[in-house]
Design a protein around this motif. Structure first.
Motif, PDB file in Angstrom:
ATOM      1  N   ASN A   1     -60.184 -19.825  46.144  1.00 33.62           N
ATOM      2  CA  ASN A   1     -60.789 -20.320  47.392  1.00 33.62           C
ATOM      3  C   ASN A   1     -61.506 -21.654  47.213  1.00 33.62           C
ATOM      4  O   ASN A   1     -62.480 -21.942  47.915  1.00 33.62           O
ATOM      5  CB  ASN A   1     -61.776 -19.295  47.969  1.00 33.62           C
ATOM      6  N   ALA A   2     -61.041 -22.483  46.304  1.00 38.09           N
ATOM      7  CA  ALA A   2     -61.664 -23.795  46.088  1.00 38.09           C
ATOM      8  C   ALA A   2     -60.949 -24.856  46.924  1.00 38.09           C
ATOM      9  O   ALA A   2     -59.835 -24.641  47.416  1.00 38.09           O
ATOM     10  CB  ALA A   2     -61.637 -24.161  44.608  1.00 38.09           C
ATOM     11  N   TRP A   3     -61.622 -25.985  47.075  1.00 37.01           N
ATOM     12  CA  TRP A   3     -61.043 -27.124  47.805  1.00 37.01           C
ATOM     13  C   TRP A   3     -61.232 -28.360  46.948  1.00 37.01           C
ATOM     14  O   TRP A   3     -62.365 -28.785  46.695  1.00 37.01           O
ATOM     15  CB  TRP A   3     -61.714 -27.293  49.160  1.00 37.01           C
ATOM     16  N   ILE A   4     -60.126 -28.949  46.493  1.00 38.60           N
ATOM     17  CA  ILE A   4     -60.158 -30.133  45.634  1.00 38.60           C
ATOM     18  C   ILE A   4     -59.638 -31.304  46.464  1.00 38.60           C
ATOM     19  O   ILE A   4     -58.448 -31.393  46.761  1.00 38.60           O
ATOM     20  CB  ILE A   4     -59.300 -29.934  44.370  1.00 38.60           C
ATOM     21  N   ALA A   5     -60.530 -32.206  46.860  1.00 36.65           N
ATOM     22  CA  ALA A   5     -60.171 -33.275  47.789  1.00 36.65           C
ATOM     23  C   ALA A   5     -59.402 -34.392  47.094  1.00 36.65           C
ATOM     24  O   ALA A   5     -59.298 -34.458  45.867  1.00 36.65           O
ATOM     25  CB  ALA A   5     -61.430 -33.821  48.454  1.00 36.65           C
ATOM     26  N   SER A   6     -58.889 -35.296  47.905  1.00 40.94           N
ATOM     27  CA  SER A   6     -58.022 -36.368  47.441  1.00 40.94           C
ATOM     28  C   SER A   6     -58.705 -37.224  46.375  1.00 40.94           C
ATOM     29  O   SER A   6     -59.856 -37.628  46.513  1.00 40.94           O
ATOM     30  CB  SER A   6     -57.626 -37.246  48.629  1.00 40.94           C
ATOM     31  N   GLY A   7     -57.967 -37.489  45.292  1.00 41.31           N
ATOM     32  CA  GLY A   7     -58.454 -38.370  44.246  1.00 41.31           C
ATOM     33  C   GLY A   7     -59.428 -37.755  43.283  1.00 41.31           C
ATOM     34  O   GLY A   7     -59.863 -38.421  42.333  1.00 41.31           O
TER      35      GLY A   7
ATOM     36  N   ASN B   1     -64.777 -20.896  45.459  1.00 43.85           N
ATOM     37  CA  ASN B   1     -65.340 -21.354  46.725  1.00 43.85           C
ATOM     38  C   ASN B   1     -66.087 -22.686  46.607  1.00 43.85           C
ATOM     39  O   ASN B   1     -66.919 -23.007  47.452  1.00 43.85           O
ATOM     40  CB  ASN B   1     -66.261 -20.305  47.336  1.00 43.85           C
ATOM     41  N   THR B   2     -65.766 -23.454  45.605  1.00 40.31           N
ATOM     42  CA  THR B   2     -66.422 -24.752  45.429  1.00 40.31           C
ATOM     43  C   THR B   2     -65.643 -25.845  46.137  1.00 40.31           C
ATOM     44  O   THR B   2     -64.413 -25.841  46.156  1.00 40.31           O
ATOM     45  CB  THR B   2     -66.604 -25.050  43.932  1.00 40.31           C
TER      46      THR B   2
ATOM     47  N   VAL C   1     -68.453 -26.076  36.633  1.00 42.54           N
ATOM     48  CA  VAL C   1     -69.078 -26.202  37.943  1.00 42.54           C
ATOM     49  C   VAL C   1     -69.172 -24.807  38.537  1.00 42.54           C
ATOM     50  O   VAL C   1     -68.174 -24.089  38.618  1.00 42.54           O
ATOM     51  CB  VAL C   1     -68.262 -27.139  38.851  1.00 42.54           C
ATOM     52  N   GLY C   2     -70.356 -24.417  38.975  1.00 43.21           N
ATOM     53  CA  GLY C   2     -70.583 -23.050  39.412  1.00 43.21           C
ATOM     54  C   GLY C   2     -69.881 -22.697  40.705  1.00 43.21           C
ATOM     55  O   GLY C   2     -69.376 -23.560  41.436  1.00 43.21           O
ATOM     56  N   ASP C   3     -69.860 -21.402  41.017  1.00 47.40           N
ATOM     57  CA  ASP C   3     -69.303 -20.924  42.279  1.00 47.40           C
ATOM     58  C   ASP C   3     -70.114 -21.482  43.456  1.00 47.40           C
ATOM     59  O   ASP C   3     -71.321 -21.733  43.347  1.00 47.40           O
ATOM     60  CB  ASP C   3     -69.367 -19.397  42.345  1.00 47.40           C
ATOM     61  N   PHE C   4     -69.441 -21.671  44.580  1.00 44.83           N
ATOM     62  CA  PHE C   4     -70.080 -22.092  45.824  1.00 44.83           C
ATOM     63  C   PHE C   4     -70.884 -23.390  45.656  1.00 44.83           C
ATOM     64  O   PHE C   4     -71.969 -23.538  46.203  1.00 44.83           O
ATOM     65  CB  PHE C   4     -70.966 -20.979  46.390  1.00 44.83           C
ATOM     66  N   ASN C   5     -70.328 -24.331  44.899  1.00 45.02           N
ATOM     67  CA  ASN C   5     -70.944 -25.649  44.774  1.00 45.02           C
ATOM     68  C   ASN C   5     -70.378 -26.605  45.814  1.00 45.02           C
ATOM     69  O   ASN C   5     -69.232 -26.450  46.248  1.00 45.02           O
ATOM     70  CB  ASN C   5     -70.685 -26.242  43.390  1.00 45.02           C
TER      71      ASN C   5
ATOM     72  N   THR D   1     -71.467 -34.330  34.789  1.00 43.05           N
ATOM     73  CA  THR D   1     -71.408 -34.421  33.325  1.00 43.05           C
ATOM     74  C   THR D   1     -72.066 -33.234  32.633  1.00 43.05           C
ATOM     75  O   THR D   1     -72.015 -33.131  31.416  1.00 43.05           O
ATOM     76  CB  THR D   1     -72.086 -35.713  32.841  1.00 43.05           C
ATOM     77  N   LYS D   2     -72.714 -32.363  33.412  1.00 43.42           N
ATOM     78  CA  LYS D   2     -73.363 -31.184  32.849  1.00 43.42           C
ATOM     79  C   LYS D   2     -72.993 -29.959  33.681  1.00 43.42           C
ATOM     80  O   LYS D   2     -72.683 -30.072  34.865  1.00 43.42           O
ATOM     81  CB  LYS D   2     -74.885 -31.355  32.858  1.00 43.42           C
ATOM     82  N   ASP D   3     -73.059 -28.792  33.080  1.00 46.00           N
ATOM     83  CA  ASP D   3     -72.788 -27.551  33.805  1.00 46.00           C
ATOM     84  C   ASP D   3     -73.724 -27.434  35.010  1.00 46.00           C
ATOM     85  O   ASP D   3     -74.896 -27.844  34.954  1.00 46.00           O
ATOM     86  CB  ASP D   3     -72.991 -26.339  32.893  1.00 46.00           C
ATOM     87  N   THR D   4     -73.208 -26.859  36.094  1.00 43.33           N
ATOM     88  CA  THR D   4     -74.024 -26.676  37.295  1.00 43.33           C
ATOM     89  C   THR D   4     -74.208 -25.193  37.585  1.00 43.33           C
ATOM     90  O   THR D   4     -73.386 -24.353  37.192  1.00 43.33           O
ATOM     91  CB  THR D   4     -73.375 -27.349  38.519  1.00 43.33           C
ATOM     92  N   LYS D   5     -75.282 -24.880  38.297  1.00 43.00           N
ATOM     93  CA  LYS D   5     -75.546 -23.501  38.684  1.00 43.00           C
ATOM     94  C   LYS D   5     -74.784 -23.167  39.966  1.00 43.00           C
ATOM     95  O   LYS D   5     -74.360 -24.062  40.705  1.00 43.00           O
ATOM     96  CB  LYS D   5     -77.039 -23.309  38.915  1.00 43.00           C
ATOM     97  N   ALA D   6     -74.630 -21.892  40.240  1.00 43.10           N
ATOM     98  CA  ALA D   6     -73.974 -21.455  41.471  1.00 43.10           C
ATOM     99  C   ALA D   6     -74.789 -21.887  42.684  1.00 43.10           C
ATOM    100  O   ALA D   6     -76.015 -22.018  42.625  1.00 43.10           O
ATOM    101  CB  ALA D   6     -73.803 -19.935  41.467  1.00 43.10           C
ATOM    102  N   ASN D   7     -74.073 -22.141  43.791  1.00 39.44           N
ATOM    103  CA  ASN D   7     -74.704 -22.423  45.080  1.00 39.44           C
ATOM    104  C   ASN D   7     -75.625 -23.640  45.021  1.00 39.44           C
ATOM    105  O   ASN D   7     -76.752 -23.616  45.513  1.00 39.44           O
ATOM    106  CB  ASN D   7     -75.474 -21.185  45.575  1.00 39.44           C
ATOM    107  N   THR D   8     -75.133 -24.727  44.416  1.00 40.17           N
ATOM    108  CA  THR D   8     -75.909 -25.964  44.323  1.00 40.17           C
ATOM    109  C   THR D   8     -75.101 -27.128  44.898  1.00 40.17           C
ATOM    110  O   THR D   8     -73.882 -27.040  45.075  1.00 40.17           O
ATOM    111  CB  THR D   8     -76.309 -26.274  42.868  1.00 40.17           C
ATOM    112  N   VAL D   9     -75.814 -28.222  45.191  1.00 41.10           N
ATOM    113  CA  VAL D   9     -75.214 -29.397  45.822  1.00 41.10           C
ATOM    114  C   VAL D   9     -75.425 -30.600  44.920  1.00 41.10           C
ATOM    115  O   VAL D   9     -76.530 -30.828  44.408  1.00 41.10           O
ATOM    116  CB  VAL D   9     -75.849 -29.662  47.208  1.00 41.10           C
ATOM    117  N   HIS D  10     -74.356 -31.413  44.763  1.00 37.94           N
ATOM    118  CA  HIS D  10     -74.403 -32.569  43.868  1.00 37.94           C
ATOM    119  C   HIS D  10     -73.755 -33.746  44.584  1.00 37.94           C
ATOM    120  O   HIS D  10     -72.532 -33.787  44.753  1.00 37.94           O
ATOM    121  CB  HIS D  10     -73.675 -32.250  42.563  1.00 37.94           C
ATOM    122  N   LEU D  11     -74.570 -34.710  44.989  1.00 35.18           N
ATOM    123  CA  LEU D  11     -74.080 -35.842  45.773  1.00 35.18           C
ATOM    124  C   LEU D  11     -74.270 -37.142  45.011  1.00 35.18           C
ATOM    125  O   LEU D  11     -75.289 -37.336  44.335  1.00 35.18           O
ATOM    126  CB  LEU D  11     -74.818 -35.939  47.115  1.00 35.18           C
TER     127      LEU D  11
END
Length: 223
Positions: free
Chosen positions: A147-153, A165-166, A180-184, A193-203
């Motif tokens: 259930n992930a979505w990998i956008a263009s590029g 679900n990321t 990269v955690g679930d639901f990111n 560049t580092k592991d992320t926790k679940a349910n977090t936002v990275h802009l």
């Protein structure tokens, strides 16, 4: 030729319809959506059938389903319809566009989509019901969850892991061996560049307006 029902009737379905109509492997016969949404979308000359009536018009053995929904609510809506269609006995087609390049021997997950220009390198894994948009790169030994979505590029580097679900935005990059955690939510152009926790936002930081005008910038600095 495989008879196809699109699961969805909005913009994602409209884009997939264009590709599928040029693909001699498929014949689009209808779209299906949750009851009450039949008139909400607008895809060219394809009837929308409410889910409650789908089995009476197309039995599970007659058609295949291609998931044609967007990423609303971190793909939860997409995942919900996917599971309900499976429960009704429908087979979910894994669609690989002829101009995609899939070199991995691992099977693409059930109901997943790989669009033109995308590259899936050797030993990469793609889970079920995942969208891999145009020109994305899934490098060697990486893993993309369900259930992930990998956008263009977007670029997923070697041995990186993308959770379920990321959403990975346009031109985002995940470096080697990072998870990269679930639901990111990873925004367009972001570099992870580092592991992320679940349910977090990275802009990524938005481009700031400079104090120079465009004409002055070109005059003094070139382009």
């Amino acid at each position: 030729m495989k008879k196809i029902i699109l699961a969805g009737n909005a913009i994602t379905a409209d884009i997939l319809l264009f590709y599928l109509r040029q693909d001699s492997r498929y014949q689009i016969v209808a779209a299906t959506v949750d009851d009450g949404f039949e008139a909400a979308g607008n895809i060219d000359e394809v009837p929308s059938i409410p889910l409650s009536r789908l089995a009476s018009e197309f039995a599970p053995g007659e058609v295949l389903i291609i998931m044609a929904m967007g990423y609303n609510d971190l793909n939860r809506d997409r995942a919900s319809l996917f599971e309900r269609l499976r429960a009704k006995g429908y087979a979910l087609e894994s669609y690989i566009h002829p101009d995609a390049r899939v070199y991995s021997v691992n099977p693409i997950g059930e109901g997943s989509i790989i669009l033109p220009g995308a590259v899936v390198e050797p030993h990469a894994q793609v889970g079920a019901n995942t969208m891999v948009w145009c020109n994305a790169t899934l490098a060697h030994h990486c893993k993309v969850g369900d259930n992930a979505w990998i956008a263009s590029g977007a670029v997923i580097s070697g041995q990186a892991v993308i959770g379920a679900n990321t959403f990975l935005g346009v031109n985002a990059t995940v470096v080697n061996k990072v998870s990269v955690g679930d639901f990111n939510v990873v925004g367009g152009g972001a570099l992870i560049t580092k592991d992320t926790k679940a349910n977090t936002v990275h802009l990524a930081r938005s481009a700031e307006e400079l104090r120079y005008s465009a004409d002055d910038y070109v005059k003094f600095f070139g382009v």
